[in-house]
Design an enzyme around this catalytic site. Structure first.
Site, short mmCIF file in Angstrom:
data_model
loop_
_atom_site.label_atom_id
_atom_site.label_comp_id
_atom_site.label_asym_id
_atom_site.label_seq_id
_atom_site.Cartn_x
_atom_site.Cartn_y
_atom_site.Cartn_z
N GLY A 1 -8.84 2.60 15.92
CA GLY A 1 -8.32 1.60 14.97
C GLY A 1 -6.93 1.96 14.45
CE1 TYR B 1 0.68 3.73 -2.62
CE2 TYR B 1 1.97 4.04 -4.61
CZ TYR B 1 1.81 3.47 -3.38
OH TYR B 1 2.78 2.65 -2.88
CG HIS C 1 -2.62 2.26 -4.06
ND1 HIS C 1 -3.57 3.12 -3.61
CD2 HIS C 1 -2.32 1.46 -3.01
CE1 HIS C 1 -3.84 2.86 -2.33
NE2 HIS C 1 -3.08 1.84 -1.95
C1 BG6 Z 1 -2.30 0.26 1.28
C2 BG6 Z 1 -2.37 -1.24 1.20
O1 BG6 Z 1 -3.35 0.83 0.56
O2 BG6 Z 1 -1.06 0.69 0.75
C3 BG6 Z 1 -1.19 -1.88 1.90
O3 BG6 Z 1 -3.58 -1.69 1.78
C4 BG6 Z 1 0.11 -1.29 1.44
O4 BG6 Z 1 -1.20 -3.29 1.71
C5 BG6 Z 1 0.07 0.23 1.44
O5 BG6 Z 1 1.13 -1.76 2.29
C6 BG6 Z 1 1.30 0.79 0.77
O6 BG6 Z 1 1.32 2.18 0.94
P1 BG6 Z 1 2.69 2.96 0.80
O7 BG6 Z 1 2.29 4.39 0.89
O8 BG6 Z 1 3.57 2.50 1.93
O9 BG6 Z 1 3.26 2.57 -0.52
#
Ligand code: BG6
Length: 484
Positions: A15, A189, A250
Protein backbone atom coordinates in the site's frame (compact mmCIF):
# COMPACT_ATOMS: atom_id res chain seq x y z
CA UNK A 1 18.66 -0.94 24.33
CA UNK A 2 17.68 -4.56 23.88
CA UNK A 3 19.54 -6.58 21.32
CA UNK A 4 18.90 -9.90 19.65
CA UNK A 5 16.57 -11.13 17.01
CA UNK A 6 14.03 -8.58 15.76
CA UNK A 7 11.25 -9.27 13.27
CA UNK A 8 9.45 -6.29 11.78
CA UNK A 9 6.24 -7.11 9.95
CA UNK A 10 4.72 -4.48 7.66
CA UNK A 11 1.09 -5.38 7.07
CA UNK A 12 -0.32 -3.69 4.00
CA UNK A 13 3.16 -3.89 2.48
CA UNK A 14 2.10 -3.01 -1.04
CA UNK A 15 0.00 0.00 0.00
CA UNK A 16 0.77 3.70 -0.22
CA UNK A 17 1.66 4.33 3.41
CA UNK A 18 4.09 1.41 3.51
CA UNK A 19 5.82 2.45 0.30
CA UNK A 20 5.98 6.16 1.02
CA UNK A 21 6.60 6.19 4.76
CA UNK A 22 7.19 2.86 6.50
CA UNK A 23 9.82 1.26 4.26
CA UNK A 24 11.75 4.51 3.67
CA UNK A 25 11.84 5.06 7.45
CA UNK A 26 13.10 1.50 7.98
CA UNK A 27 15.74 1.98 5.29
CA UNK A 28 16.95 5.20 6.92
CA UNK A 29 17.23 3.43 10.27
CA UNK A 30 19.15 0.62 8.60
CA UNK A 31 21.46 3.08 6.86
CA UNK A 32 22.32 4.71 10.15
CA UNK A 33 23.03 1.43 11.86
CA UNK A 34 19.91 1.25 14.05
CA UNK A 35 18.82 -1.99 12.41
CA UNK A 36 21.56 -4.58 12.43
CA UNK A 37 21.56 -7.07 9.54
CA UNK A 38 22.53 -9.90 11.89
CA UNK A 39 19.48 -9.24 14.08
CA UNK A 40 16.68 -7.91 11.97
CA UNK A 41 14.38 -9.33 9.37
CA UNK A 42 11.55 -7.47 7.69
CA UNK A 43 8.40 -9.20 6.51
CA UNK A 44 5.91 -7.64 4.15
CA UNK A 45 2.39 -9.04 4.34
CA UNK A 46 -0.49 -8.17 2.01
CA UNK A 47 -3.16 -9.75 -0.14
CA UNK A 48 -1.49 -9.29 -3.52
CA UNK A 49 0.26 -12.42 -4.70
CA UNK A 50 3.77 -11.29 -5.54
CA UNK A 51 7.27 -12.63 -4.96
CA UNK A 52 9.92 -11.25 -2.57
CA UNK A 53 11.67 -9.64 -5.53
CA UNK A 54 8.52 -8.05 -6.83
CA UNK A 55 7.92 -6.36 -3.49
CA UNK A 56 11.56 -5.23 -3.36
CA UNK A 57 11.24 -3.73 -6.84
CA UNK A 58 8.02 -1.96 -5.95
CA UNK A 59 9.50 -0.17 -2.97
CA UNK A 60 13.02 0.38 -4.33
CA UNK A 61 12.15 3.65 -6.11
CA UNK A 62 10.81 5.14 -2.86
CA UNK A 63 14.02 4.45 -0.97
CA UNK A 64 16.72 5.85 -3.17
CA UNK A 65 17.23 7.53 -6.50
CA UNK A 66 19.20 4.91 -8.47
CA UNK A 67 20.64 7.49 -10.84
CA UNK A 68 22.05 9.95 -8.35
CA UNK A 69 23.11 7.52 -5.62
CA UNK A 70 26.69 6.58 -4.88
CA UNK A 71 27.87 2.94 -5.19
CA UNK A 72 28.03 2.75 -1.36
CA UNK A 73 24.41 3.85 -1.06
CA UNK A 74 23.35 1.35 -3.69
CA UNK A 75 25.18 -1.39 -1.84
CA UNK A 76 23.41 -0.44 1.40
CA UNK A 77 20.13 -0.51 -0.46
CA UNK A 78 20.73 -3.95 -1.83
CA UNK A 79 21.70 -5.25 1.64
CA UNK A 80 18.52 -3.72 3.05
CA UNK A 81 16.32 -5.21 0.35
CA UNK A 82 17.79 -8.63 1.04
CA UNK A 83 16.37 -8.41 4.58
CA UNK A 84 12.84 -8.20 3.21
CA UNK A 85 10.67 -11.23 2.68
CA UNK A 86 7.11 -11.24 1.46
CA UNK A 87 4.17 -13.34 2.64
CA UNK A 88 0.81 -13.07 0.95
CA UNK A 89 -2.52 -13.71 2.60
CA UNK A 90 -5.76 -12.00 3.42
CA UNK A 91 -6.32 -10.07 6.61
CA UNK A 92 -8.64 -12.60 8.18
CA UNK A 93 -6.96 -15.77 7.00
CA UNK A 94 -5.81 -18.22 9.65
CA UNK A 95 -3.51 -19.92 7.13
CA UNK A 96 -1.99 -16.63 6.04
CA UNK A 97 -1.00 -15.71 9.57
CA UNK A 98 0.14 -19.23 10.39
CA UNK A 99 2.44 -19.00 7.39
CA UNK A 100 3.65 -15.62 8.54
CA UNK A 101 4.39 -17.06 11.99
CA UNK A 102 6.32 -19.90 10.39
CA UNK A 103 8.47 -17.41 8.49
CA UNK A 104 9.13 -15.34 11.60
CA UNK A 105 9.97 -18.45 13.60
CA UNK A 106 12.33 -19.57 10.84
CA UNK A 107 14.14 -16.26 11.15
CA UNK A 108 14.34 -16.64 14.91
CA UNK A 109 15.80 -20.14 14.59
CA UNK A 110 18.36 -18.93 12.07
CA UNK A 111 19.44 -16.30 14.61
CA UNK A 112 19.81 -18.91 17.32
CA UNK A 113 16.84 -17.59 19.27
CA UNK A 114 14.38 -19.90 20.93
CA UNK A 115 11.26 -19.57 18.78
CA UNK A 116 8.95 -17.02 20.31
CA UNK A 117 11.54 -15.56 22.63
CA UNK A 118 12.50 -12.66 20.41
CA UNK A 119 11.12 -9.24 19.48
CA UNK A 120 8.19 -9.00 17.10
CA UNK A 121 6.92 -5.68 15.80
CA UNK A 122 3.75 -5.53 13.69
CA UNK A 123 3.17 -2.32 11.75
CA UNK A 124 -0.42 -2.04 10.52
CA UNK A 125 -0.21 0.11 7.38
CA UNK A 126 -3.84 -0.79 6.73
CA UNK A 127 -7.32 0.69 6.65
CA UNK A 128 -8.75 0.64 10.19
CA UNK A 129 -11.69 -1.50 9.09
CA UNK A 130 -9.38 -4.53 9.15
CA UNK A 131 -7.62 -3.69 12.45
CA UNK A 132 -9.82 -5.92 14.62
CA UNK A 133 -9.43 -9.01 12.44
CA UNK A 134 -5.71 -8.46 11.87
CA UNK A 135 -5.09 -7.94 15.57
CA UNK A 136 -6.97 -11.13 16.31
CA UNK A 137 -4.91 -13.07 13.80
CA UNK A 138 -1.66 -11.68 15.17
CA UNK A 139 -2.75 -12.47 18.72
CA UNK A 140 -3.82 -16.00 17.86
CA UNK A 141 -0.99 -17.00 15.57
CA UNK A 142 1.98 -14.67 15.65
CA UNK A 143 2.67 -13.42 19.15
CA UNK A 144 5.78 -14.51 20.92
CA UNK A 145 5.37 -16.47 24.11
CA UNK A 146 5.76 -13.92 26.83
CA UNK A 147 7.10 -16.42 29.35
CA UNK A 148 10.13 -16.79 27.10
CA UNK A 149 10.97 -13.08 27.19
CA UNK A 150 11.07 -10.80 24.20
CA UNK A 151 7.94 -8.90 23.21
CA UNK A 152 5.15 -8.39 20.67
CA UNK A 153 4.12 -4.83 19.79
CA UNK A 154 1.66 -3.44 17.32
CA UNK A 155 1.77 -0.06 15.62
CA UNK A 156 -1.51 1.44 14.42
CA UNK A 157 -2.19 4.50 12.33
CA UNK A 158 -5.07 6.93 12.44
CA UNK A 159 -7.97 7.17 11.78
CA UNK A 160 -8.75 5.47 15.09
CA UNK A 161 -12.49 5.48 14.59
CA UNK A 162 -14.77 8.20 13.26
CA UNK A 163 -16.23 9.47 16.51
CA UNK A 164 -16.19 8.77 20.22
CA UNK A 165 -18.33 5.64 20.00
CA UNK A 166 -16.52 3.97 17.09
CA UNK A 167 -13.12 4.86 18.57
CA UNK A 168 -14.08 3.32 21.91
CA UNK A 169 -15.36 0.24 20.15
CA UNK A 170 -12.07 -0.12 18.29
CA UNK A 171 -10.10 0.47 21.49
CA UNK A 172 -12.14 -2.23 23.22
CA UNK A 173 -11.59 -4.70 20.41
CA UNK A 174 -7.85 -4.14 20.32
CA UNK A 175 -7.69 -3.83 24.10
CA UNK A 176 -9.06 -7.36 24.50
CA UNK A 177 -6.17 -8.71 22.49
CA UNK A 178 -3.23 -6.57 23.55
CA UNK A 179 -2.18 -4.68 26.66
CA UNK A 180 -1.84 -0.89 26.41
CA UNK A 181 2.01 -1.03 26.66
CA UNK A 182 1.99 -3.18 23.50
CA UNK A 183 -0.10 -0.72 21.47
CA UNK A 184 1.63 2.18 19.69
CA UNK A 185 -0.89 4.64 18.20
CA UNK A 186 1.07 6.78 15.77
CA UNK A 187 0.40 10.45 15.28
CA UNK A 188 3.31 11.39 13.06
CA UNK A 189 3.19 15.04 14.18
CA UNK A 190 4.63 13.84 17.49
CA UNK A 191 7.73 12.73 15.60
CA UNK A 192 8.46 16.13 14.09
CA UNK A 193 11.61 17.85 15.34
CA UNK A 194 9.97 21.08 16.44
CA UNK A 195 7.08 19.31 18.09
CA UNK A 196 9.57 17.27 20.11
CA UNK A 197 11.29 20.52 20.96
CA UNK A 198 8.22 21.96 22.66
CA UNK A 199 8.75 20.45 26.09
CA UNK A 200 12.39 21.50 26.16
CA UNK A 201 11.52 24.97 25.05
CA UNK A 202 8.82 25.43 27.63
CA UNK A 203 10.36 23.78 30.64
CA UNK A 204 14.08 24.36 30.21
CA UNK A 205 13.95 28.11 29.57
CA UNK A 206 13.52 30.68 32.27
CA UNK A 207 12.32 33.17 29.63
CA UNK A 208 9.13 31.32 29.05
CA UNK A 209 8.19 30.07 32.50
CA UNK A 210 6.65 33.29 33.87
CA UNK A 211 5.09 34.37 30.58
CA UNK A 212 3.33 31.21 29.48
CA UNK A 213 -0.14 31.92 30.84
CA UNK A 214 -3.34 33.93 30.58
CA UNK A 215 -1.75 37.00 32.18
CA UNK A 216 0.59 37.47 29.24
CA UNK A 217 -0.69 35.51 26.27
CA UNK A 218 -3.58 36.91 24.25
CA UNK A 219 -4.16 33.98 21.91
CA UNK A 220 -2.51 30.90 20.41
CA UNK A 221 -2.87 29.75 16.82
CA UNK A 222 -1.96 26.30 15.58
CA UNK A 223 -2.11 26.29 11.82
CA UNK A 224 -1.79 23.67 9.11
CA UNK A 225 -1.96 24.63 5.44
CA UNK A 226 -1.46 22.61 2.33
CA UNK A 227 -1.21 24.07 -1.14
CA UNK A 228 -2.68 21.01 -2.80
CA UNK A 229 -6.10 19.39 -2.66
CA UNK A 230 -7.18 15.85 -1.97
CA UNK A 231 -6.13 14.60 -5.41
CA UNK A 232 -6.04 10.82 -5.51
CA UNK A 233 -7.31 10.48 -1.92
CA UNK A 234 -10.79 11.90 -2.39
CA UNK A 235 -12.48 8.64 -1.45
CA UNK A 236 -10.73 8.40 1.92
CA UNK A 237 -10.84 12.09 2.59
CA UNK A 238 -14.51 12.55 1.89
CA UNK A 239 -15.41 10.04 4.55
CA UNK A 240 -13.33 11.86 7.15
CA UNK A 241 -12.91 15.57 6.34
CA UNK A 242 -10.31 18.01 7.62
CA UNK A 243 -11.30 17.89 11.30
CA UNK A 244 -10.76 14.13 11.53
CA UNK A 245 -7.81 14.16 9.16
CA UNK A 246 -5.75 16.91 10.78
CA UNK A 247 -7.35 18.84 13.64
CA UNK A 248 -8.64 16.16 16.02
CA UNK A 249 -5.24 14.45 15.99
CA UNK A 250 -2.21 16.38 14.71
CA UNK A 251 -3.19 19.89 15.83
CA UNK A 252 -4.75 18.75 19.07
CA UNK A 253 -1.58 16.86 20.00
CA UNK A 254 0.41 20.03 19.39
CA UNK A 255 -2.07 21.99 21.50
CA UNK A 256 -1.53 19.56 24.38
CA UNK A 257 2.21 20.14 24.33
CA UNK A 258 1.77 23.91 24.16
CA UNK A 259 -0.78 24.04 26.97
CA UNK A 260 0.09 21.23 29.40
CA UNK A 261 1.53 21.68 32.86
CA UNK A 262 5.05 20.55 33.65
CA UNK A 263 5.12 16.77 33.99
CA UNK A 264 6.56 15.19 37.11
CA UNK A 265 9.33 13.70 34.97
CA UNK A 266 10.01 12.78 31.38
CA UNK A 267 8.53 9.32 31.87
CA UNK A 268 6.01 8.66 29.09
CA UNK A 269 3.17 8.13 31.59
CA UNK A 270 3.88 11.40 33.37
CA UNK A 271 3.85 13.32 30.08
CA UNK A 272 0.71 11.63 28.85
CA UNK A 273 -1.04 12.21 32.18
CA UNK A 274 -0.57 15.96 31.69
CA UNK A 275 -1.74 15.86 28.07
CA UNK A 276 -4.95 14.11 29.08
CA UNK A 277 -5.66 16.79 31.67
CA UNK A 278 -5.48 19.49 29.00
CA UNK A 279 -7.90 17.62 26.76
CA UNK A 280 -10.29 17.05 29.62
CA UNK A 281 -10.27 20.79 30.38
CA UNK A 282 -11.40 21.83 26.90
CA UNK A 283 -14.90 23.37 26.96
CA UNK A 284 -17.61 22.39 24.46
CA UNK A 285 -17.05 24.07 21.08
CA UNK A 286 -19.43 26.94 20.31
CA UNK A 287 -21.06 27.11 16.88
CA UNK A 288 -20.06 30.72 16.42
CA UNK A 289 -16.43 29.75 16.95
CA UNK A 290 -16.29 27.37 13.99
CA UNK A 291 -15.87 28.22 10.32
CA UNK A 292 -15.88 25.42 7.77
CA UNK A 293 -14.86 25.64 4.15
CA UNK A 294 -14.75 23.48 1.05
CA UNK A 295 -12.60 24.48 -1.92
CA UNK A 296 -14.27 25.00 -5.25
CA UNK A 297 -13.64 22.04 -7.52
CA UNK A 298 -13.37 19.52 -4.64
CA UNK A 299 -16.51 17.72 -5.81
CA UNK A 300 -15.15 17.40 -9.36
CA UNK A 301 -13.04 14.51 -8.09
CA UNK A 302 -14.85 11.40 -9.38
CA UNK A 303 -14.37 9.65 -6.02
CA UNK A 304 -16.19 12.48 -4.18
CA UNK A 305 -20.02 12.50 -4.14
CA UNK A 306 -21.60 15.44 -6.02
CA UNK A 307 -23.43 16.63 -2.91
CA UNK A 308 -20.58 16.20 -0.46
CA UNK A 309 -20.55 18.68 2.44
CA UNK A 310 -17.21 17.44 3.77
CA UNK A 311 -15.05 20.33 4.96
CA UNK A 312 -11.58 20.67 3.44
CA UNK A 313 -10.94 23.69 5.67
CA UNK A 314 -11.81 24.49 9.26
CA UNK A 315 -11.03 27.09 11.87
CA UNK A 316 -12.10 26.12 15.37
CA UNK A 317 -11.56 28.02 18.60
CA UNK A 318 -10.93 25.86 21.64
CA UNK A 319 -11.10 27.18 25.18
CA UNK A 320 -9.26 25.53 28.03
CA UNK A 321 -10.97 25.86 31.36
CA UNK A 322 -8.15 25.95 33.87
CA UNK A 323 -6.14 28.36 35.94
CA UNK A 324 -3.44 28.89 33.33
CA UNK A 325 -5.56 29.36 30.23
CA UNK A 326 -9.02 30.64 31.13
CA UNK A 327 -9.99 33.28 28.53
CA UNK A 328 -7.17 32.50 26.06
CA UNK A 329 -8.48 31.32 22.69
CA UNK A 330 -6.60 28.44 21.08
CA UNK A 331 -7.34 28.78 17.40
CA UNK A 332 -6.85 25.60 15.38
CA UNK A 333 -6.86 26.10 11.65
CA UNK A 334 -6.32 23.57 8.87
CA UNK A 335 -6.98 23.58 5.17
CA UNK A 336 -6.28 21.87 1.89
CA UNK A 337 -5.76 23.68 -1.42
CA UNK A 338 -4.68 26.93 0.23
CA UNK A 339 -2.07 29.49 -0.81
CA UNK A 340 0.92 27.83 0.89
CA UNK A 341 2.20 24.71 2.62
CA UNK A 342 3.03 25.44 6.22
CA UNK A 343 2.51 24.24 9.76
CA UNK A 344 3.18 26.61 12.61
CA UNK A 345 2.33 27.64 16.15
CA UNK A 346 1.84 31.36 16.79
CA UNK A 347 1.75 32.53 20.37
CA UNK A 348 0.61 36.14 20.50
CA UNK A 349 1.29 38.16 23.62
CA UNK A 350 -0.84 40.91 25.11
CA UNK A 351 -0.21 44.59 24.46
CA UNK A 352 2.26 46.33 26.76
CA UNK A 353 0.28 48.24 29.40
CA UNK A 354 0.87 52.01 29.55
CA UNK A 355 2.55 52.07 26.16
CA UNK A 356 4.61 55.29 25.78
CA UNK A 357 5.81 54.55 22.26
CA UNK A 358 2.38 54.37 20.70
CA UNK A 359 3.65 51.25 19.02
CA UNK A 360 0.40 49.35 18.85
CA UNK A 361 0.35 49.88 15.14
CA UNK A 362 3.63 47.96 14.93
CA UNK A 363 1.96 44.90 16.29
CA UNK A 364 2.38 42.68 19.27
CA UNK A 365 5.09 40.39 20.51
CA UNK A 366 4.64 37.06 18.89
CA UNK A 367 6.56 33.83 19.25
CA UNK A 368 6.35 31.63 16.19
CA UNK A 369 7.42 28.00 15.94
CA UNK A 370 7.43 26.85 12.35
CA UNK A 371 7.16 23.08 12.22
CA UNK A 372 7.55 22.95 8.44
CA UNK A 373 8.80 23.65 5.89
CA UNK A 374 12.18 25.14 6.90
CA UNK A 375 11.99 24.55 10.64
CA UNK A 376 12.43 27.75 12.61
CA UNK A 377 11.53 29.64 15.76
CA UNK A 378 11.35 33.37 15.83
CA UNK A 379 10.23 36.08 18.19
CA UNK A 380 8.65 39.17 16.81
CA UNK A 381 9.52 42.14 18.90
CA UNK A 382 9.54 45.90 18.77
CA UNK A 383 12.90 47.67 18.54
CA UNK A 384 14.08 51.19 17.89
CA UNK A 385 14.46 51.65 14.20
CA UNK A 386 18.17 52.34 13.70
CA UNK A 387 18.86 55.97 12.88
CA UNK A 388 18.63 59.47 14.31
CA UNK A 389 14.90 59.45 14.86
CA UNK A 390 13.23 57.76 17.80
CA UNK A 391 10.87 55.51 15.95
CA UNK A 392 9.94 51.92 16.58
CA UNK A 393 9.87 48.98 14.22
CA UNK A 394 8.92 45.34 14.32
CA UNK A 395 11.83 42.94 14.00
CA UNK A 396 12.69 39.31 14.73
CA UNK A 397 15.03 37.23 16.81
CA UNK A 398 15.35 34.35 14.43
CA UNK A 399 16.53 30.79 14.96
CA UNK A 400 16.27 29.14 11.57
CA UNK A 401 17.41 25.55 11.79
CA UNK A 402 18.86 25.47 8.26
CA UNK A 403 21.34 28.19 9.21
CA UNK A 404 21.97 27.36 12.84
CA UNK A 405 22.33 23.61 12.38
CA UNK A 406 24.02 23.41 9.01
CA UNK A 407 24.92 19.86 8.10
CA UNK A 408 22.59 18.36 10.71
CA UNK A 409 19.98 16.11 9.15
CA UNK A 410 16.59 16.39 10.74
CA UNK A 411 15.12 12.89 10.95
CA UNK A 412 11.80 12.07 9.35
CA UNK A 413 8.96 11.76 11.84
CA UNK A 414 8.33 8.11 10.97
CA UNK A 415 11.97 7.17 11.37
CA UNK A 416 12.07 8.48 14.90
CA UNK A 417 8.75 6.96 15.87
CA UNK A 418 9.57 3.51 14.54
CA UNK A 419 12.82 3.59 16.49
CA UNK A 420 10.79 4.46 19.60
CA UNK A 421 8.56 1.44 19.05
CA UNK A 422 11.61 -0.82 18.88
CA UNK A 423 13.04 0.78 22.02
CA UNK A 424 9.71 0.55 23.84
CA UNK A 425 9.31 4.28 24.42
CA UNK A 426 5.65 5.32 24.30
CA UNK A 427 6.18 9.00 25.07
CA UNK A 428 5.38 10.12 21.53
CA UNK A 429 2.37 7.85 21.06
CA UNK A 430 -1.26 8.47 21.88
CA UNK A 431 -2.59 6.68 24.95
CA UNK A 432 -6.08 5.27 24.95
CA UNK A 433 -7.52 7.84 27.37
CA UNK A 434 -5.96 10.66 25.33
CA UNK A 435 -7.67 9.36 22.23
CA UNK A 436 -10.99 9.18 24.02
CA UNK A 437 -10.68 12.72 25.36
CA UNK A 438 -9.76 14.00 21.89
CA UNK A 439 -12.87 12.42 20.38
CA UNK A 440 -15.03 13.82 23.17
CA UNK A 441 -14.07 17.32 22.09
CA UNK A 442 -14.94 16.96 18.42
CA UNK A 443 -17.69 14.35 18.26
CA UNK A 444 -20.66 16.74 18.76
CA UNK A 445 -19.62 19.09 15.95
CA UNK A 446 -18.65 16.20 13.69
CA UNK A 447 -22.08 14.61 14.11
CA UNK A 448 -23.73 17.88 13.18
CA UNK A 449 -21.59 18.16 10.04
CA UNK A 450 -22.33 14.53 9.15
CA UNK A 451 -26.07 15.22 9.55
CA UNK A 452 -25.84 18.19 7.19
CA UNK A 453 -26.63 20.68 9.96
CA UNK A 454 -23.37 22.54 9.57
CA UNK A 455 -22.16 23.29 6.09
CA UNK A 456 -18.88 24.51 4.68
CA UNK A 457 -18.46 27.84 2.89
CA UNK A 458 -16.89 27.74 -0.57
CA UNK A 459 -13.38 29.10 -1.11
CA UNK A 460 -11.08 29.51 -4.06
CA UNK A 461 -8.27 26.97 -4.33
CA UNK A 462 -4.99 28.82 -3.77
CA UNK A 463 -6.61 31.36 -1.41
CA UNK A 464 -6.37 31.85 2.37
CA UNK A 465 -9.66 30.00 2.83
CA UNK A 466 -13.06 31.63 3.51
CA UNK A 467 -12.83 35.31 4.53
CA UNK A 468 -15.11 34.48 7.48
CA UNK A 469 -12.22 32.52 9.02
CA UNK A 470 -10.10 35.67 9.17
CA UNK A 471 -13.02 37.49 10.77
CA UNK A 472 -13.25 34.75 13.39
CA UNK A 473 -9.52 35.16 14.09
CA UNK A 474 -10.01 38.86 14.64
CA UNK A 475 -12.99 38.27 16.89
CA UNK A 476 -10.88 35.85 18.91
CA UNK A 477 -8.45 38.72 19.50
CA UNK A 478 -5.73 38.03 16.97
CA UNK A 479 -4.01 41.13 15.63
CA UNK A 480 -2.14 40.77 12.35
CA UNK A 481 1.45 41.89 12.84
CA UNK A 482 3.94 43.08 10.25
CA UNK A 483 7.06 41.27 9.15
CA UNK A 484 7.05 37.52 8.53
C1 BG6 B 1 -1.80 13.06 7.20
C2 BG6 B 1 -3.09 13.45 6.55
O1 BG6 B 1 -2.04 12.54 8.48
O2 BG6 B 1 -0.97 14.20 7.30
C3 BG6 B 1 -2.85 14.10 5.20
O3 BG6 B 1 -3.91 12.30 6.38
C4 BG6 B 1 -1.84 15.20 5.30
O4 BG6 B 1 -4.06 14.57 4.64
C5 BG6 B 1 -0.60 14.77 6.07
O5 BG6 B 1 -1.49 15.60 3.99
C6 BG6 B 1 0.30 15.95 6.35
O6 BG6 B 1 1.50 15.50 6.90
P1 BG6 B 1 2.78 16.41 6.83
O7 BG6 B 1 3.78 15.69 7.64
O8 BG6 B 1 3.14 16.54 5.38
O9 BG6 B 1 2.39 17.74 7.40
Amino acid sequence: PETGCLSIVVLGASGDLAKKKTFPALFNLFRQGFLQPNEVHIFGYARTKISDDELRNRIRGYLINDKSSSPEQLEKLSKFLQLIKYVSGSYDSEEGFQLLDKEISGHEVSRNSVVGSARRLFYLALPPSVYPSVCKMIRNHCTNKSDLGGWTRIVVEKPFGKDLESAEQLSNQIGELFEEPQIYRIDHYLGKELVQNLLVLRFANRFFLPLWNRDNIENVQIVFREDFGTEGRGGYFDEYGIIRDIIQNHLLQVLCLVAMEKPVSLKPEHIRDEKVKVLQSVLPIKDEEVILGQYEGYRDDPTVPDQSNTPTFATVVLRIHNERWEGVPFILKAGKALNSRKAEIRVQFKDVPGDIFKCKKQGRNEFVIRLQPLEAMYMKLTVKHPGLEMSTAQSELDLSYGQRYQGVTIPEAYERLILDTIRGDQQHFVRRDELKAAWEIFTPILHRIDNGEFNPLPYQPGSRGPAEADELLEKAGYVQTHGY
